[in-house]
Enzyme design. Structure first.
Site, PDB file in Angstrom:
ATOM      1  N   TYR A 251      64.696  99.394  14.563  1.00 34.26           N
ATOM      2  CA  TYR A 251      65.801  99.689  13.658  1.00 34.26           C
ATOM      3  C   TYR A 251      66.008  98.500  12.737  1.00 34.26           C
ATOM      4  O   TYR A 251      66.147  97.359  13.200  1.00 34.26           O
ATOM      5  CB  TYR A 251      67.089  99.975  14.423  1.00 34.26           C
ATOM      6  CG  TYR A 251      68.217 100.376  13.495  1.00 34.26           C
ATOM      7  CD1 TYR A 251      68.311 101.686  13.045  1.00 34.26           C
ATOM      8  CD2 TYR A 251      69.141  99.441  13.037  1.00 34.26           C
ATOM      9  CE1 TYR A 251      69.325 102.059  12.154  1.00 34.26           C
ATOM     10  CE2 TYR A 251      70.148  99.811  12.147  1.00 34.26           C
ATOM     11  CZ  TYR A 251      70.225 101.118  11.713  1.00 34.26           C
ATOM     12  OH  TYR A 251      71.205 101.494  10.823  1.00 34.26           O
TER      13      TYR A 251
ATOM     14  N   SER B  15      76.258  89.212  12.993  1.00 32.58           N
ATOM     15  CA  SER B  15      75.766  87.840  13.096  1.00 32.58           C
ATOM     16  C   SER B  15      76.870  86.856  13.488  1.00 32.58           C
ATOM     17  O   SER B  15      78.044  87.056  13.183  1.00 32.58           O
ATOM     18  CB  SER B  15      75.146  87.414  11.763  1.00 32.58           C
ATOM     19  OG  SER B  15      74.488  86.186  11.901  1.00 32.58           O
TER      20      SER B  15
ATOM     21  N   GLN C 175      76.049  82.033   7.552  1.00 33.46           N
ATOM     22  CA  GLN C 175      76.290  83.116   8.505  1.00 33.46           C
ATOM     23  C   GLN C 175      77.450  83.999   8.055  1.00 33.46           C
ATOM     24  O   GLN C 175      77.417  85.222   8.220  1.00 33.46           O
ATOM     25  CB  GLN C 175      76.560  82.542   9.900  1.00 33.46           C
ATOM     26  CG  GLN C 175      75.357  81.872  10.530  1.00 33.46           C
ATOM     27  CD  GLN C 175      74.158  82.786  10.595  1.00 33.46           C
ATOM     28  OE1 GLN C 175      74.205  83.854  11.207  1.00 33.46           O
ATOM     29  NE2 GLN C 175      73.055  82.378   9.967  1.00 33.46           N
TER      30      GLN C 175
ATOM     31  N   HIS D  81      76.820  87.156   5.885  1.00 27.66           N
ATOM     32  CA  HIS D  81      76.452  88.471   6.421  1.00 27.66           C
ATOM     33  C   HIS D  81      77.624  89.446   6.356  1.00 27.66           C
ATOM     34  O   HIS D  81      77.420  90.660   6.416  1.00 27.66           O
ATOM     35  CB  HIS D  81      75.962  88.345   7.866  1.00 27.66           C
ATOM     36  CG  HIS D  81      74.599  87.744   7.989  1.00 27.66           C
ATOM     37  ND1 HIS D  81      73.458  88.424   7.629  1.00 27.66           N
ATOM     38  CD2 HIS D  81      74.187  86.537   8.427  1.00 27.66           C
ATOM     39  CE1 HIS D  81      72.401  87.654   7.844  1.00 27.66           C
ATOM     40  NE2 HIS D  81      72.822  86.506   8.321  1.00 27.66           N
TER      41      HIS D  81
ATOM     42  N   GLU E  62      75.142  83.671  19.357  1.00 30.40           N
ATOM     43  CA  GLU E  62      73.828  84.123  18.893  1.00 30.40           C
ATOM     44  C   GLU E  62      73.020  82.922  18.410  1.00 30.40           C
ATOM     45  O   GLU E  62      71.877  82.712  18.822  1.00 30.40           O
ATOM     46  CB  GLU E  62      74.006  85.118  17.748  1.00 30.40           C
ATOM     47  CG  GLU E  62      72.686  85.587  17.147  1.00 30.40           C
ATOM     48  CD  GLU E  62      72.881  86.402  15.880  1.00 30.40           C
ATOM     49  OE1 GLU E  62      71.960  87.159  15.525  1.00 30.40           O
ATOM     50  OE2 GLU E  62      73.930  86.271  15.232  1.00 30.40           O
ATOM     51  N   HIS E  63      73.604  82.131  17.516  1.00 29.07           N
ATOM     52  CA  HIS E  63      72.974  80.908  17.020  1.00 29.07           C
ATOM     53  C   HIS E  63      73.857  79.720  17.406  1.00 29.07           C
ATOM     54  O   HIS E  63      75.069  79.755  17.185  1.00 29.07           O
ATOM     55  CB  HIS E  63      72.853  80.909  15.494  1.00 29.07           C
ATOM     56  CG  HIS E  63      72.153  82.107  14.926  1.00 29.07           C
ATOM     57  ND1 HIS E  63      72.827  83.172  14.356  1.00 29.07           N
ATOM     58  CD2 HIS E  63      70.838  82.402  14.837  1.00 29.07           C
ATOM     59  CE1 HIS E  63      71.956  84.060  13.934  1.00 29.07           C
ATOM     60  NE2 HIS E  63      70.748  83.634  14.214  1.00 29.07           N
TER      61      HIS E  63
ATOM     62  N   ASP F  82      66.075  82.481  10.628  1.00 29.25           N
ATOM     63  CA  ASP F  82      66.279  83.829  10.107  1.00 29.25           C
ATOM     64  C   ASP F  82      65.032  84.355   9.402  1.00 29.25           C
ATOM     65  O   ASP F  82      64.754  85.556   9.430  1.00 29.25           O
ATOM     66  CB  ASP F  82      67.441  83.834   9.106  1.00 29.25           C
ATOM     67  CG  ASP F  82      68.797  83.751   9.776  1.00 29.25           C
ATOM     68  OD1 ASP F  82      68.879  84.016  10.991  1.00 29.25           O
ATOM     69  OD2 ASP F  82      69.775  83.417   9.094  1.00 29.25           O
TER      70      ASP F  82
ATOM     71  N   GLU G 111      63.512 101.325  59.325  1.00 27.24           N
ATOM     72  CA  GLU G 111      64.028 102.224  58.311  1.00 27.24           C
ATOM     73  C   GLU G 111      63.810 103.693  58.648  1.00 27.24           C
ATOM     74  O   GLU G 111      64.146 104.576  57.846  1.00 27.24           O
ATOM     75  CB  GLU G 111      63.397 101.881  56.954  1.00 27.24           C
ATOM     76  CG  GLU G 111      63.739 100.458  56.516  1.00 27.24           C
ATOM     77  CD  GLU G 111      63.169 100.071  55.167  1.00 27.24           C
ATOM     78  OE1 GLU G 111      62.701 100.982  54.444  1.00 27.24           O
ATOM     79  OE2 GLU G 111      63.174  98.880  54.823  1.00 27.24           O
TER      80      GLU G 111
ATOM     81  N   HIS H 245      55.260 106.043  56.955  1.00 23.39           N
ATOM     82  CA  HIS H 245      54.787 104.820  56.309  1.00 23.39           C
ATOM     83  C   HIS H 245      53.857 104.051  57.253  1.00 23.39           C
ATOM     84  O   HIS H 245      52.794 103.556  56.846  1.00 23.39           O
ATOM     85  CB  HIS H 245      55.968 103.920  55.921  1.00 23.39           C
ATOM     86  CG  HIS H 245      56.673 104.337  54.667  1.00 23.39           C
ATOM     87  ND1 HIS H 245      57.290 105.556  54.546  1.00 23.39           N
ATOM     88  CD2 HIS H 245      56.863 103.686  53.495  1.00 23.39           C
ATOM     89  CE1 HIS H 245      57.844 105.646  53.339  1.00 23.39           C
ATOM     90  NE2 HIS H 245      57.590 104.523  52.680  1.00 23.39           N
TER      91      HIS H 245
END
Length: 429
Positions: A128, A236, A258, A261, A326-327, A360, A414, A419
């Site tokens: 996306y 951002s 920033q 944005h 984020e940054h 970026d 178990e 098994h």
């Protein structure tokens, strides 16, 4: 801008509020749920209707797809400078991706069985790429480019078109250079739903990658299970931690980059130096007036920006780890000591000459990173997220014999006697 010092009465409460959880508002959750249900029921018709509703573009079902003619026209129209910028960015992305991909391995366990892992690329992924106020050409490279490096054969992209039904040519050029095999002019939660669930004309993908607004992020969250996702990257954000060694003009420039944005961007600055804080504030005010997107920036400065005078760098580190930015830009004299204490940042930029903008656009690591506090749980997008992991086990009779007693004991504990028999039969017959 909100400006606080640790001596202020409201400082403790505000500092505490910086420990965030990426939890959506009820209204966002409900609207996204309705959109997903609409796409699940009505498929392509829902995409046509929602594209008209949210993007103002009147498209037919066939026009949802970006045609080969549109890709070719875009390639013919971009400048030599754009071509070179895309080439150099992709070179660094591929180099970084190849170094960080997981490799097949094998070895022997204590009982002599051969065990290992193999890593193969996903067959079909969706990326996306937000549109909105600006064509995020770099995001096309830093999502699809990693898929390309990992060897994904089928890369499907979704990006919103403008009201006239077109997509920016430079963005189309970048998508094609990054290996995108098919793309639609659809954005928002409806694009995520289409990639996850499929329609009559869109085959569903195995995994979805890429950032977006809160509706895109919520759609990814709701559709986990129908499809896997990379992380939850939303609007951002930046946090800068600096001491007296920092240059105020550089800090202000990174904060404004920033804020540019727009939307729900979060911009923060922490320092134990009140003198530095005042200088940064002055630089922010002066530099803002020189920028083309000053109107958008001023909105973010008003609603999403804070400058905090902390008591010490240690307190700044604590807030950083709570905020999970984020940054993170770290500009301090004792860089290695402070860096070792940072645990939750999506990406860290060290020193005065490391602008976040280089991450970026060019450095190599993906700029698709966790936001909204999700950095405590998620890492940024990586090449190995485009690889499917499969474990391998191969045994011979001696290895079966050495393993049998342990397998039989677990089978007894178990209540799973079949098994035990499935192992012992290989020694009895």
């Amino acid at each position: 801008m909100k400006i606080l010092t640790y001596k202020d009465a409201e400082y403790p409460a505000f500092a505490q509020s910086l420990r965030r959880r990426a939890i959506p508002e009820d209204s966002v959750r409900d609207l996204v749920g309705e959109i997903i249900s609409n796409v699940a029921t009505n498929g392509d018709e829902a995409l046509v209707e929602l594209t008209q509703r949210f993007d103002g573009a009147a498209l037919t079902r066939e026009q949802l797809f970006i045609s080969e003619e549109e890709f070719e026209a875009a390639e013919a129209s971009v400048s030599a400078e754009t071509r070179e910028a895309v080439r150099r960015s992709l070179h660094n992305i591929h180099d970084f991706a190849h170094k960080s991909m997981r490799k097949d391995w094998s070895g022997k366990n204590a009982e002599g069985a051969t065990v290992g892992e193999r890593f193969t690329p996903f067959d079909r992924v969706g990326v996306y790429v937000p549109g909105g106020k600006a064509p995020l050409v770099s995001t096309a490279l830093m999502t699809a480019g990693f898929a390309q490096a990992a060897g994904v054969p089928d890369i499907f992209a979704a990006t919103p078109c403008g009201p006239d039904g077109t997509v920016n040519p430079a963005l189309l050029f970048a998508l094609r250079q990054a290996g995108v095999t098919e793309a639609i002019k659809v954005g928002g939660a409806q694009a995520i739903a289409a990639m996850a669930l499929g329609t009559k004309t869109i085959a569903p993908v195995d995994r979805i990658f890429g950032p977006g607004n809160r509706f895109v992020v919520e759609a990814k969250r709701q559709l986990v299970g129908a499809v896997s996702i990379d992380l939850l990257p939303g609007p951002s954000e930046i946090l800068i931690l600096a001491d007296d060694s920092a240059v105020p003009a550089y800090i202000a420039a990174d904060l404004l980059a920033q804020a540019e944005h727009g939307g729900d961007s979060a911009v923060g600055f922490l320092t134990p130096s009140m003198e530095l804080l005042e200088k940064v504030k002055k630089e922010v005010e002066e530099q803002t007036e020189l920028l083309s997107r000053s109107k958008i920036i001023k909105e973010v400065l008003k609603t999403g920006t804070f400058l905090m005078h902390v008591e010490s760098l240690a307190e700044g580190v604590r807030i950083v780890n709570e905020f999970a930015p984020e940054h993170l830009s770290l500009i301090v004299e004792n860089e290695d000591e402070i860096l070792a204490q940072i645990r939750t940042a999506g990406a860290i930029y060290l020193g005065p000459d490391s602008p976040v903008a280089v991450g970026d656009f060019l450095a190599g690591p993906s700029h698709t990173l966790p936001t909204g506090g999700a950095g405590r749980s998620f890492s940024g997008l990586r090449a190995d997220q485009f690889q499917r992991r499969t474990s391998i086990v191969k045994m011979d009779k001696p290895a079966v014999a050495k393993s049998l007693s342990v397998i039989q004991e677990f089978a007894r504990l178990e209540g799973l006697d079949a098994h035990g028999v499935s192992t012992s039969i290989r020694l009895e017959r």
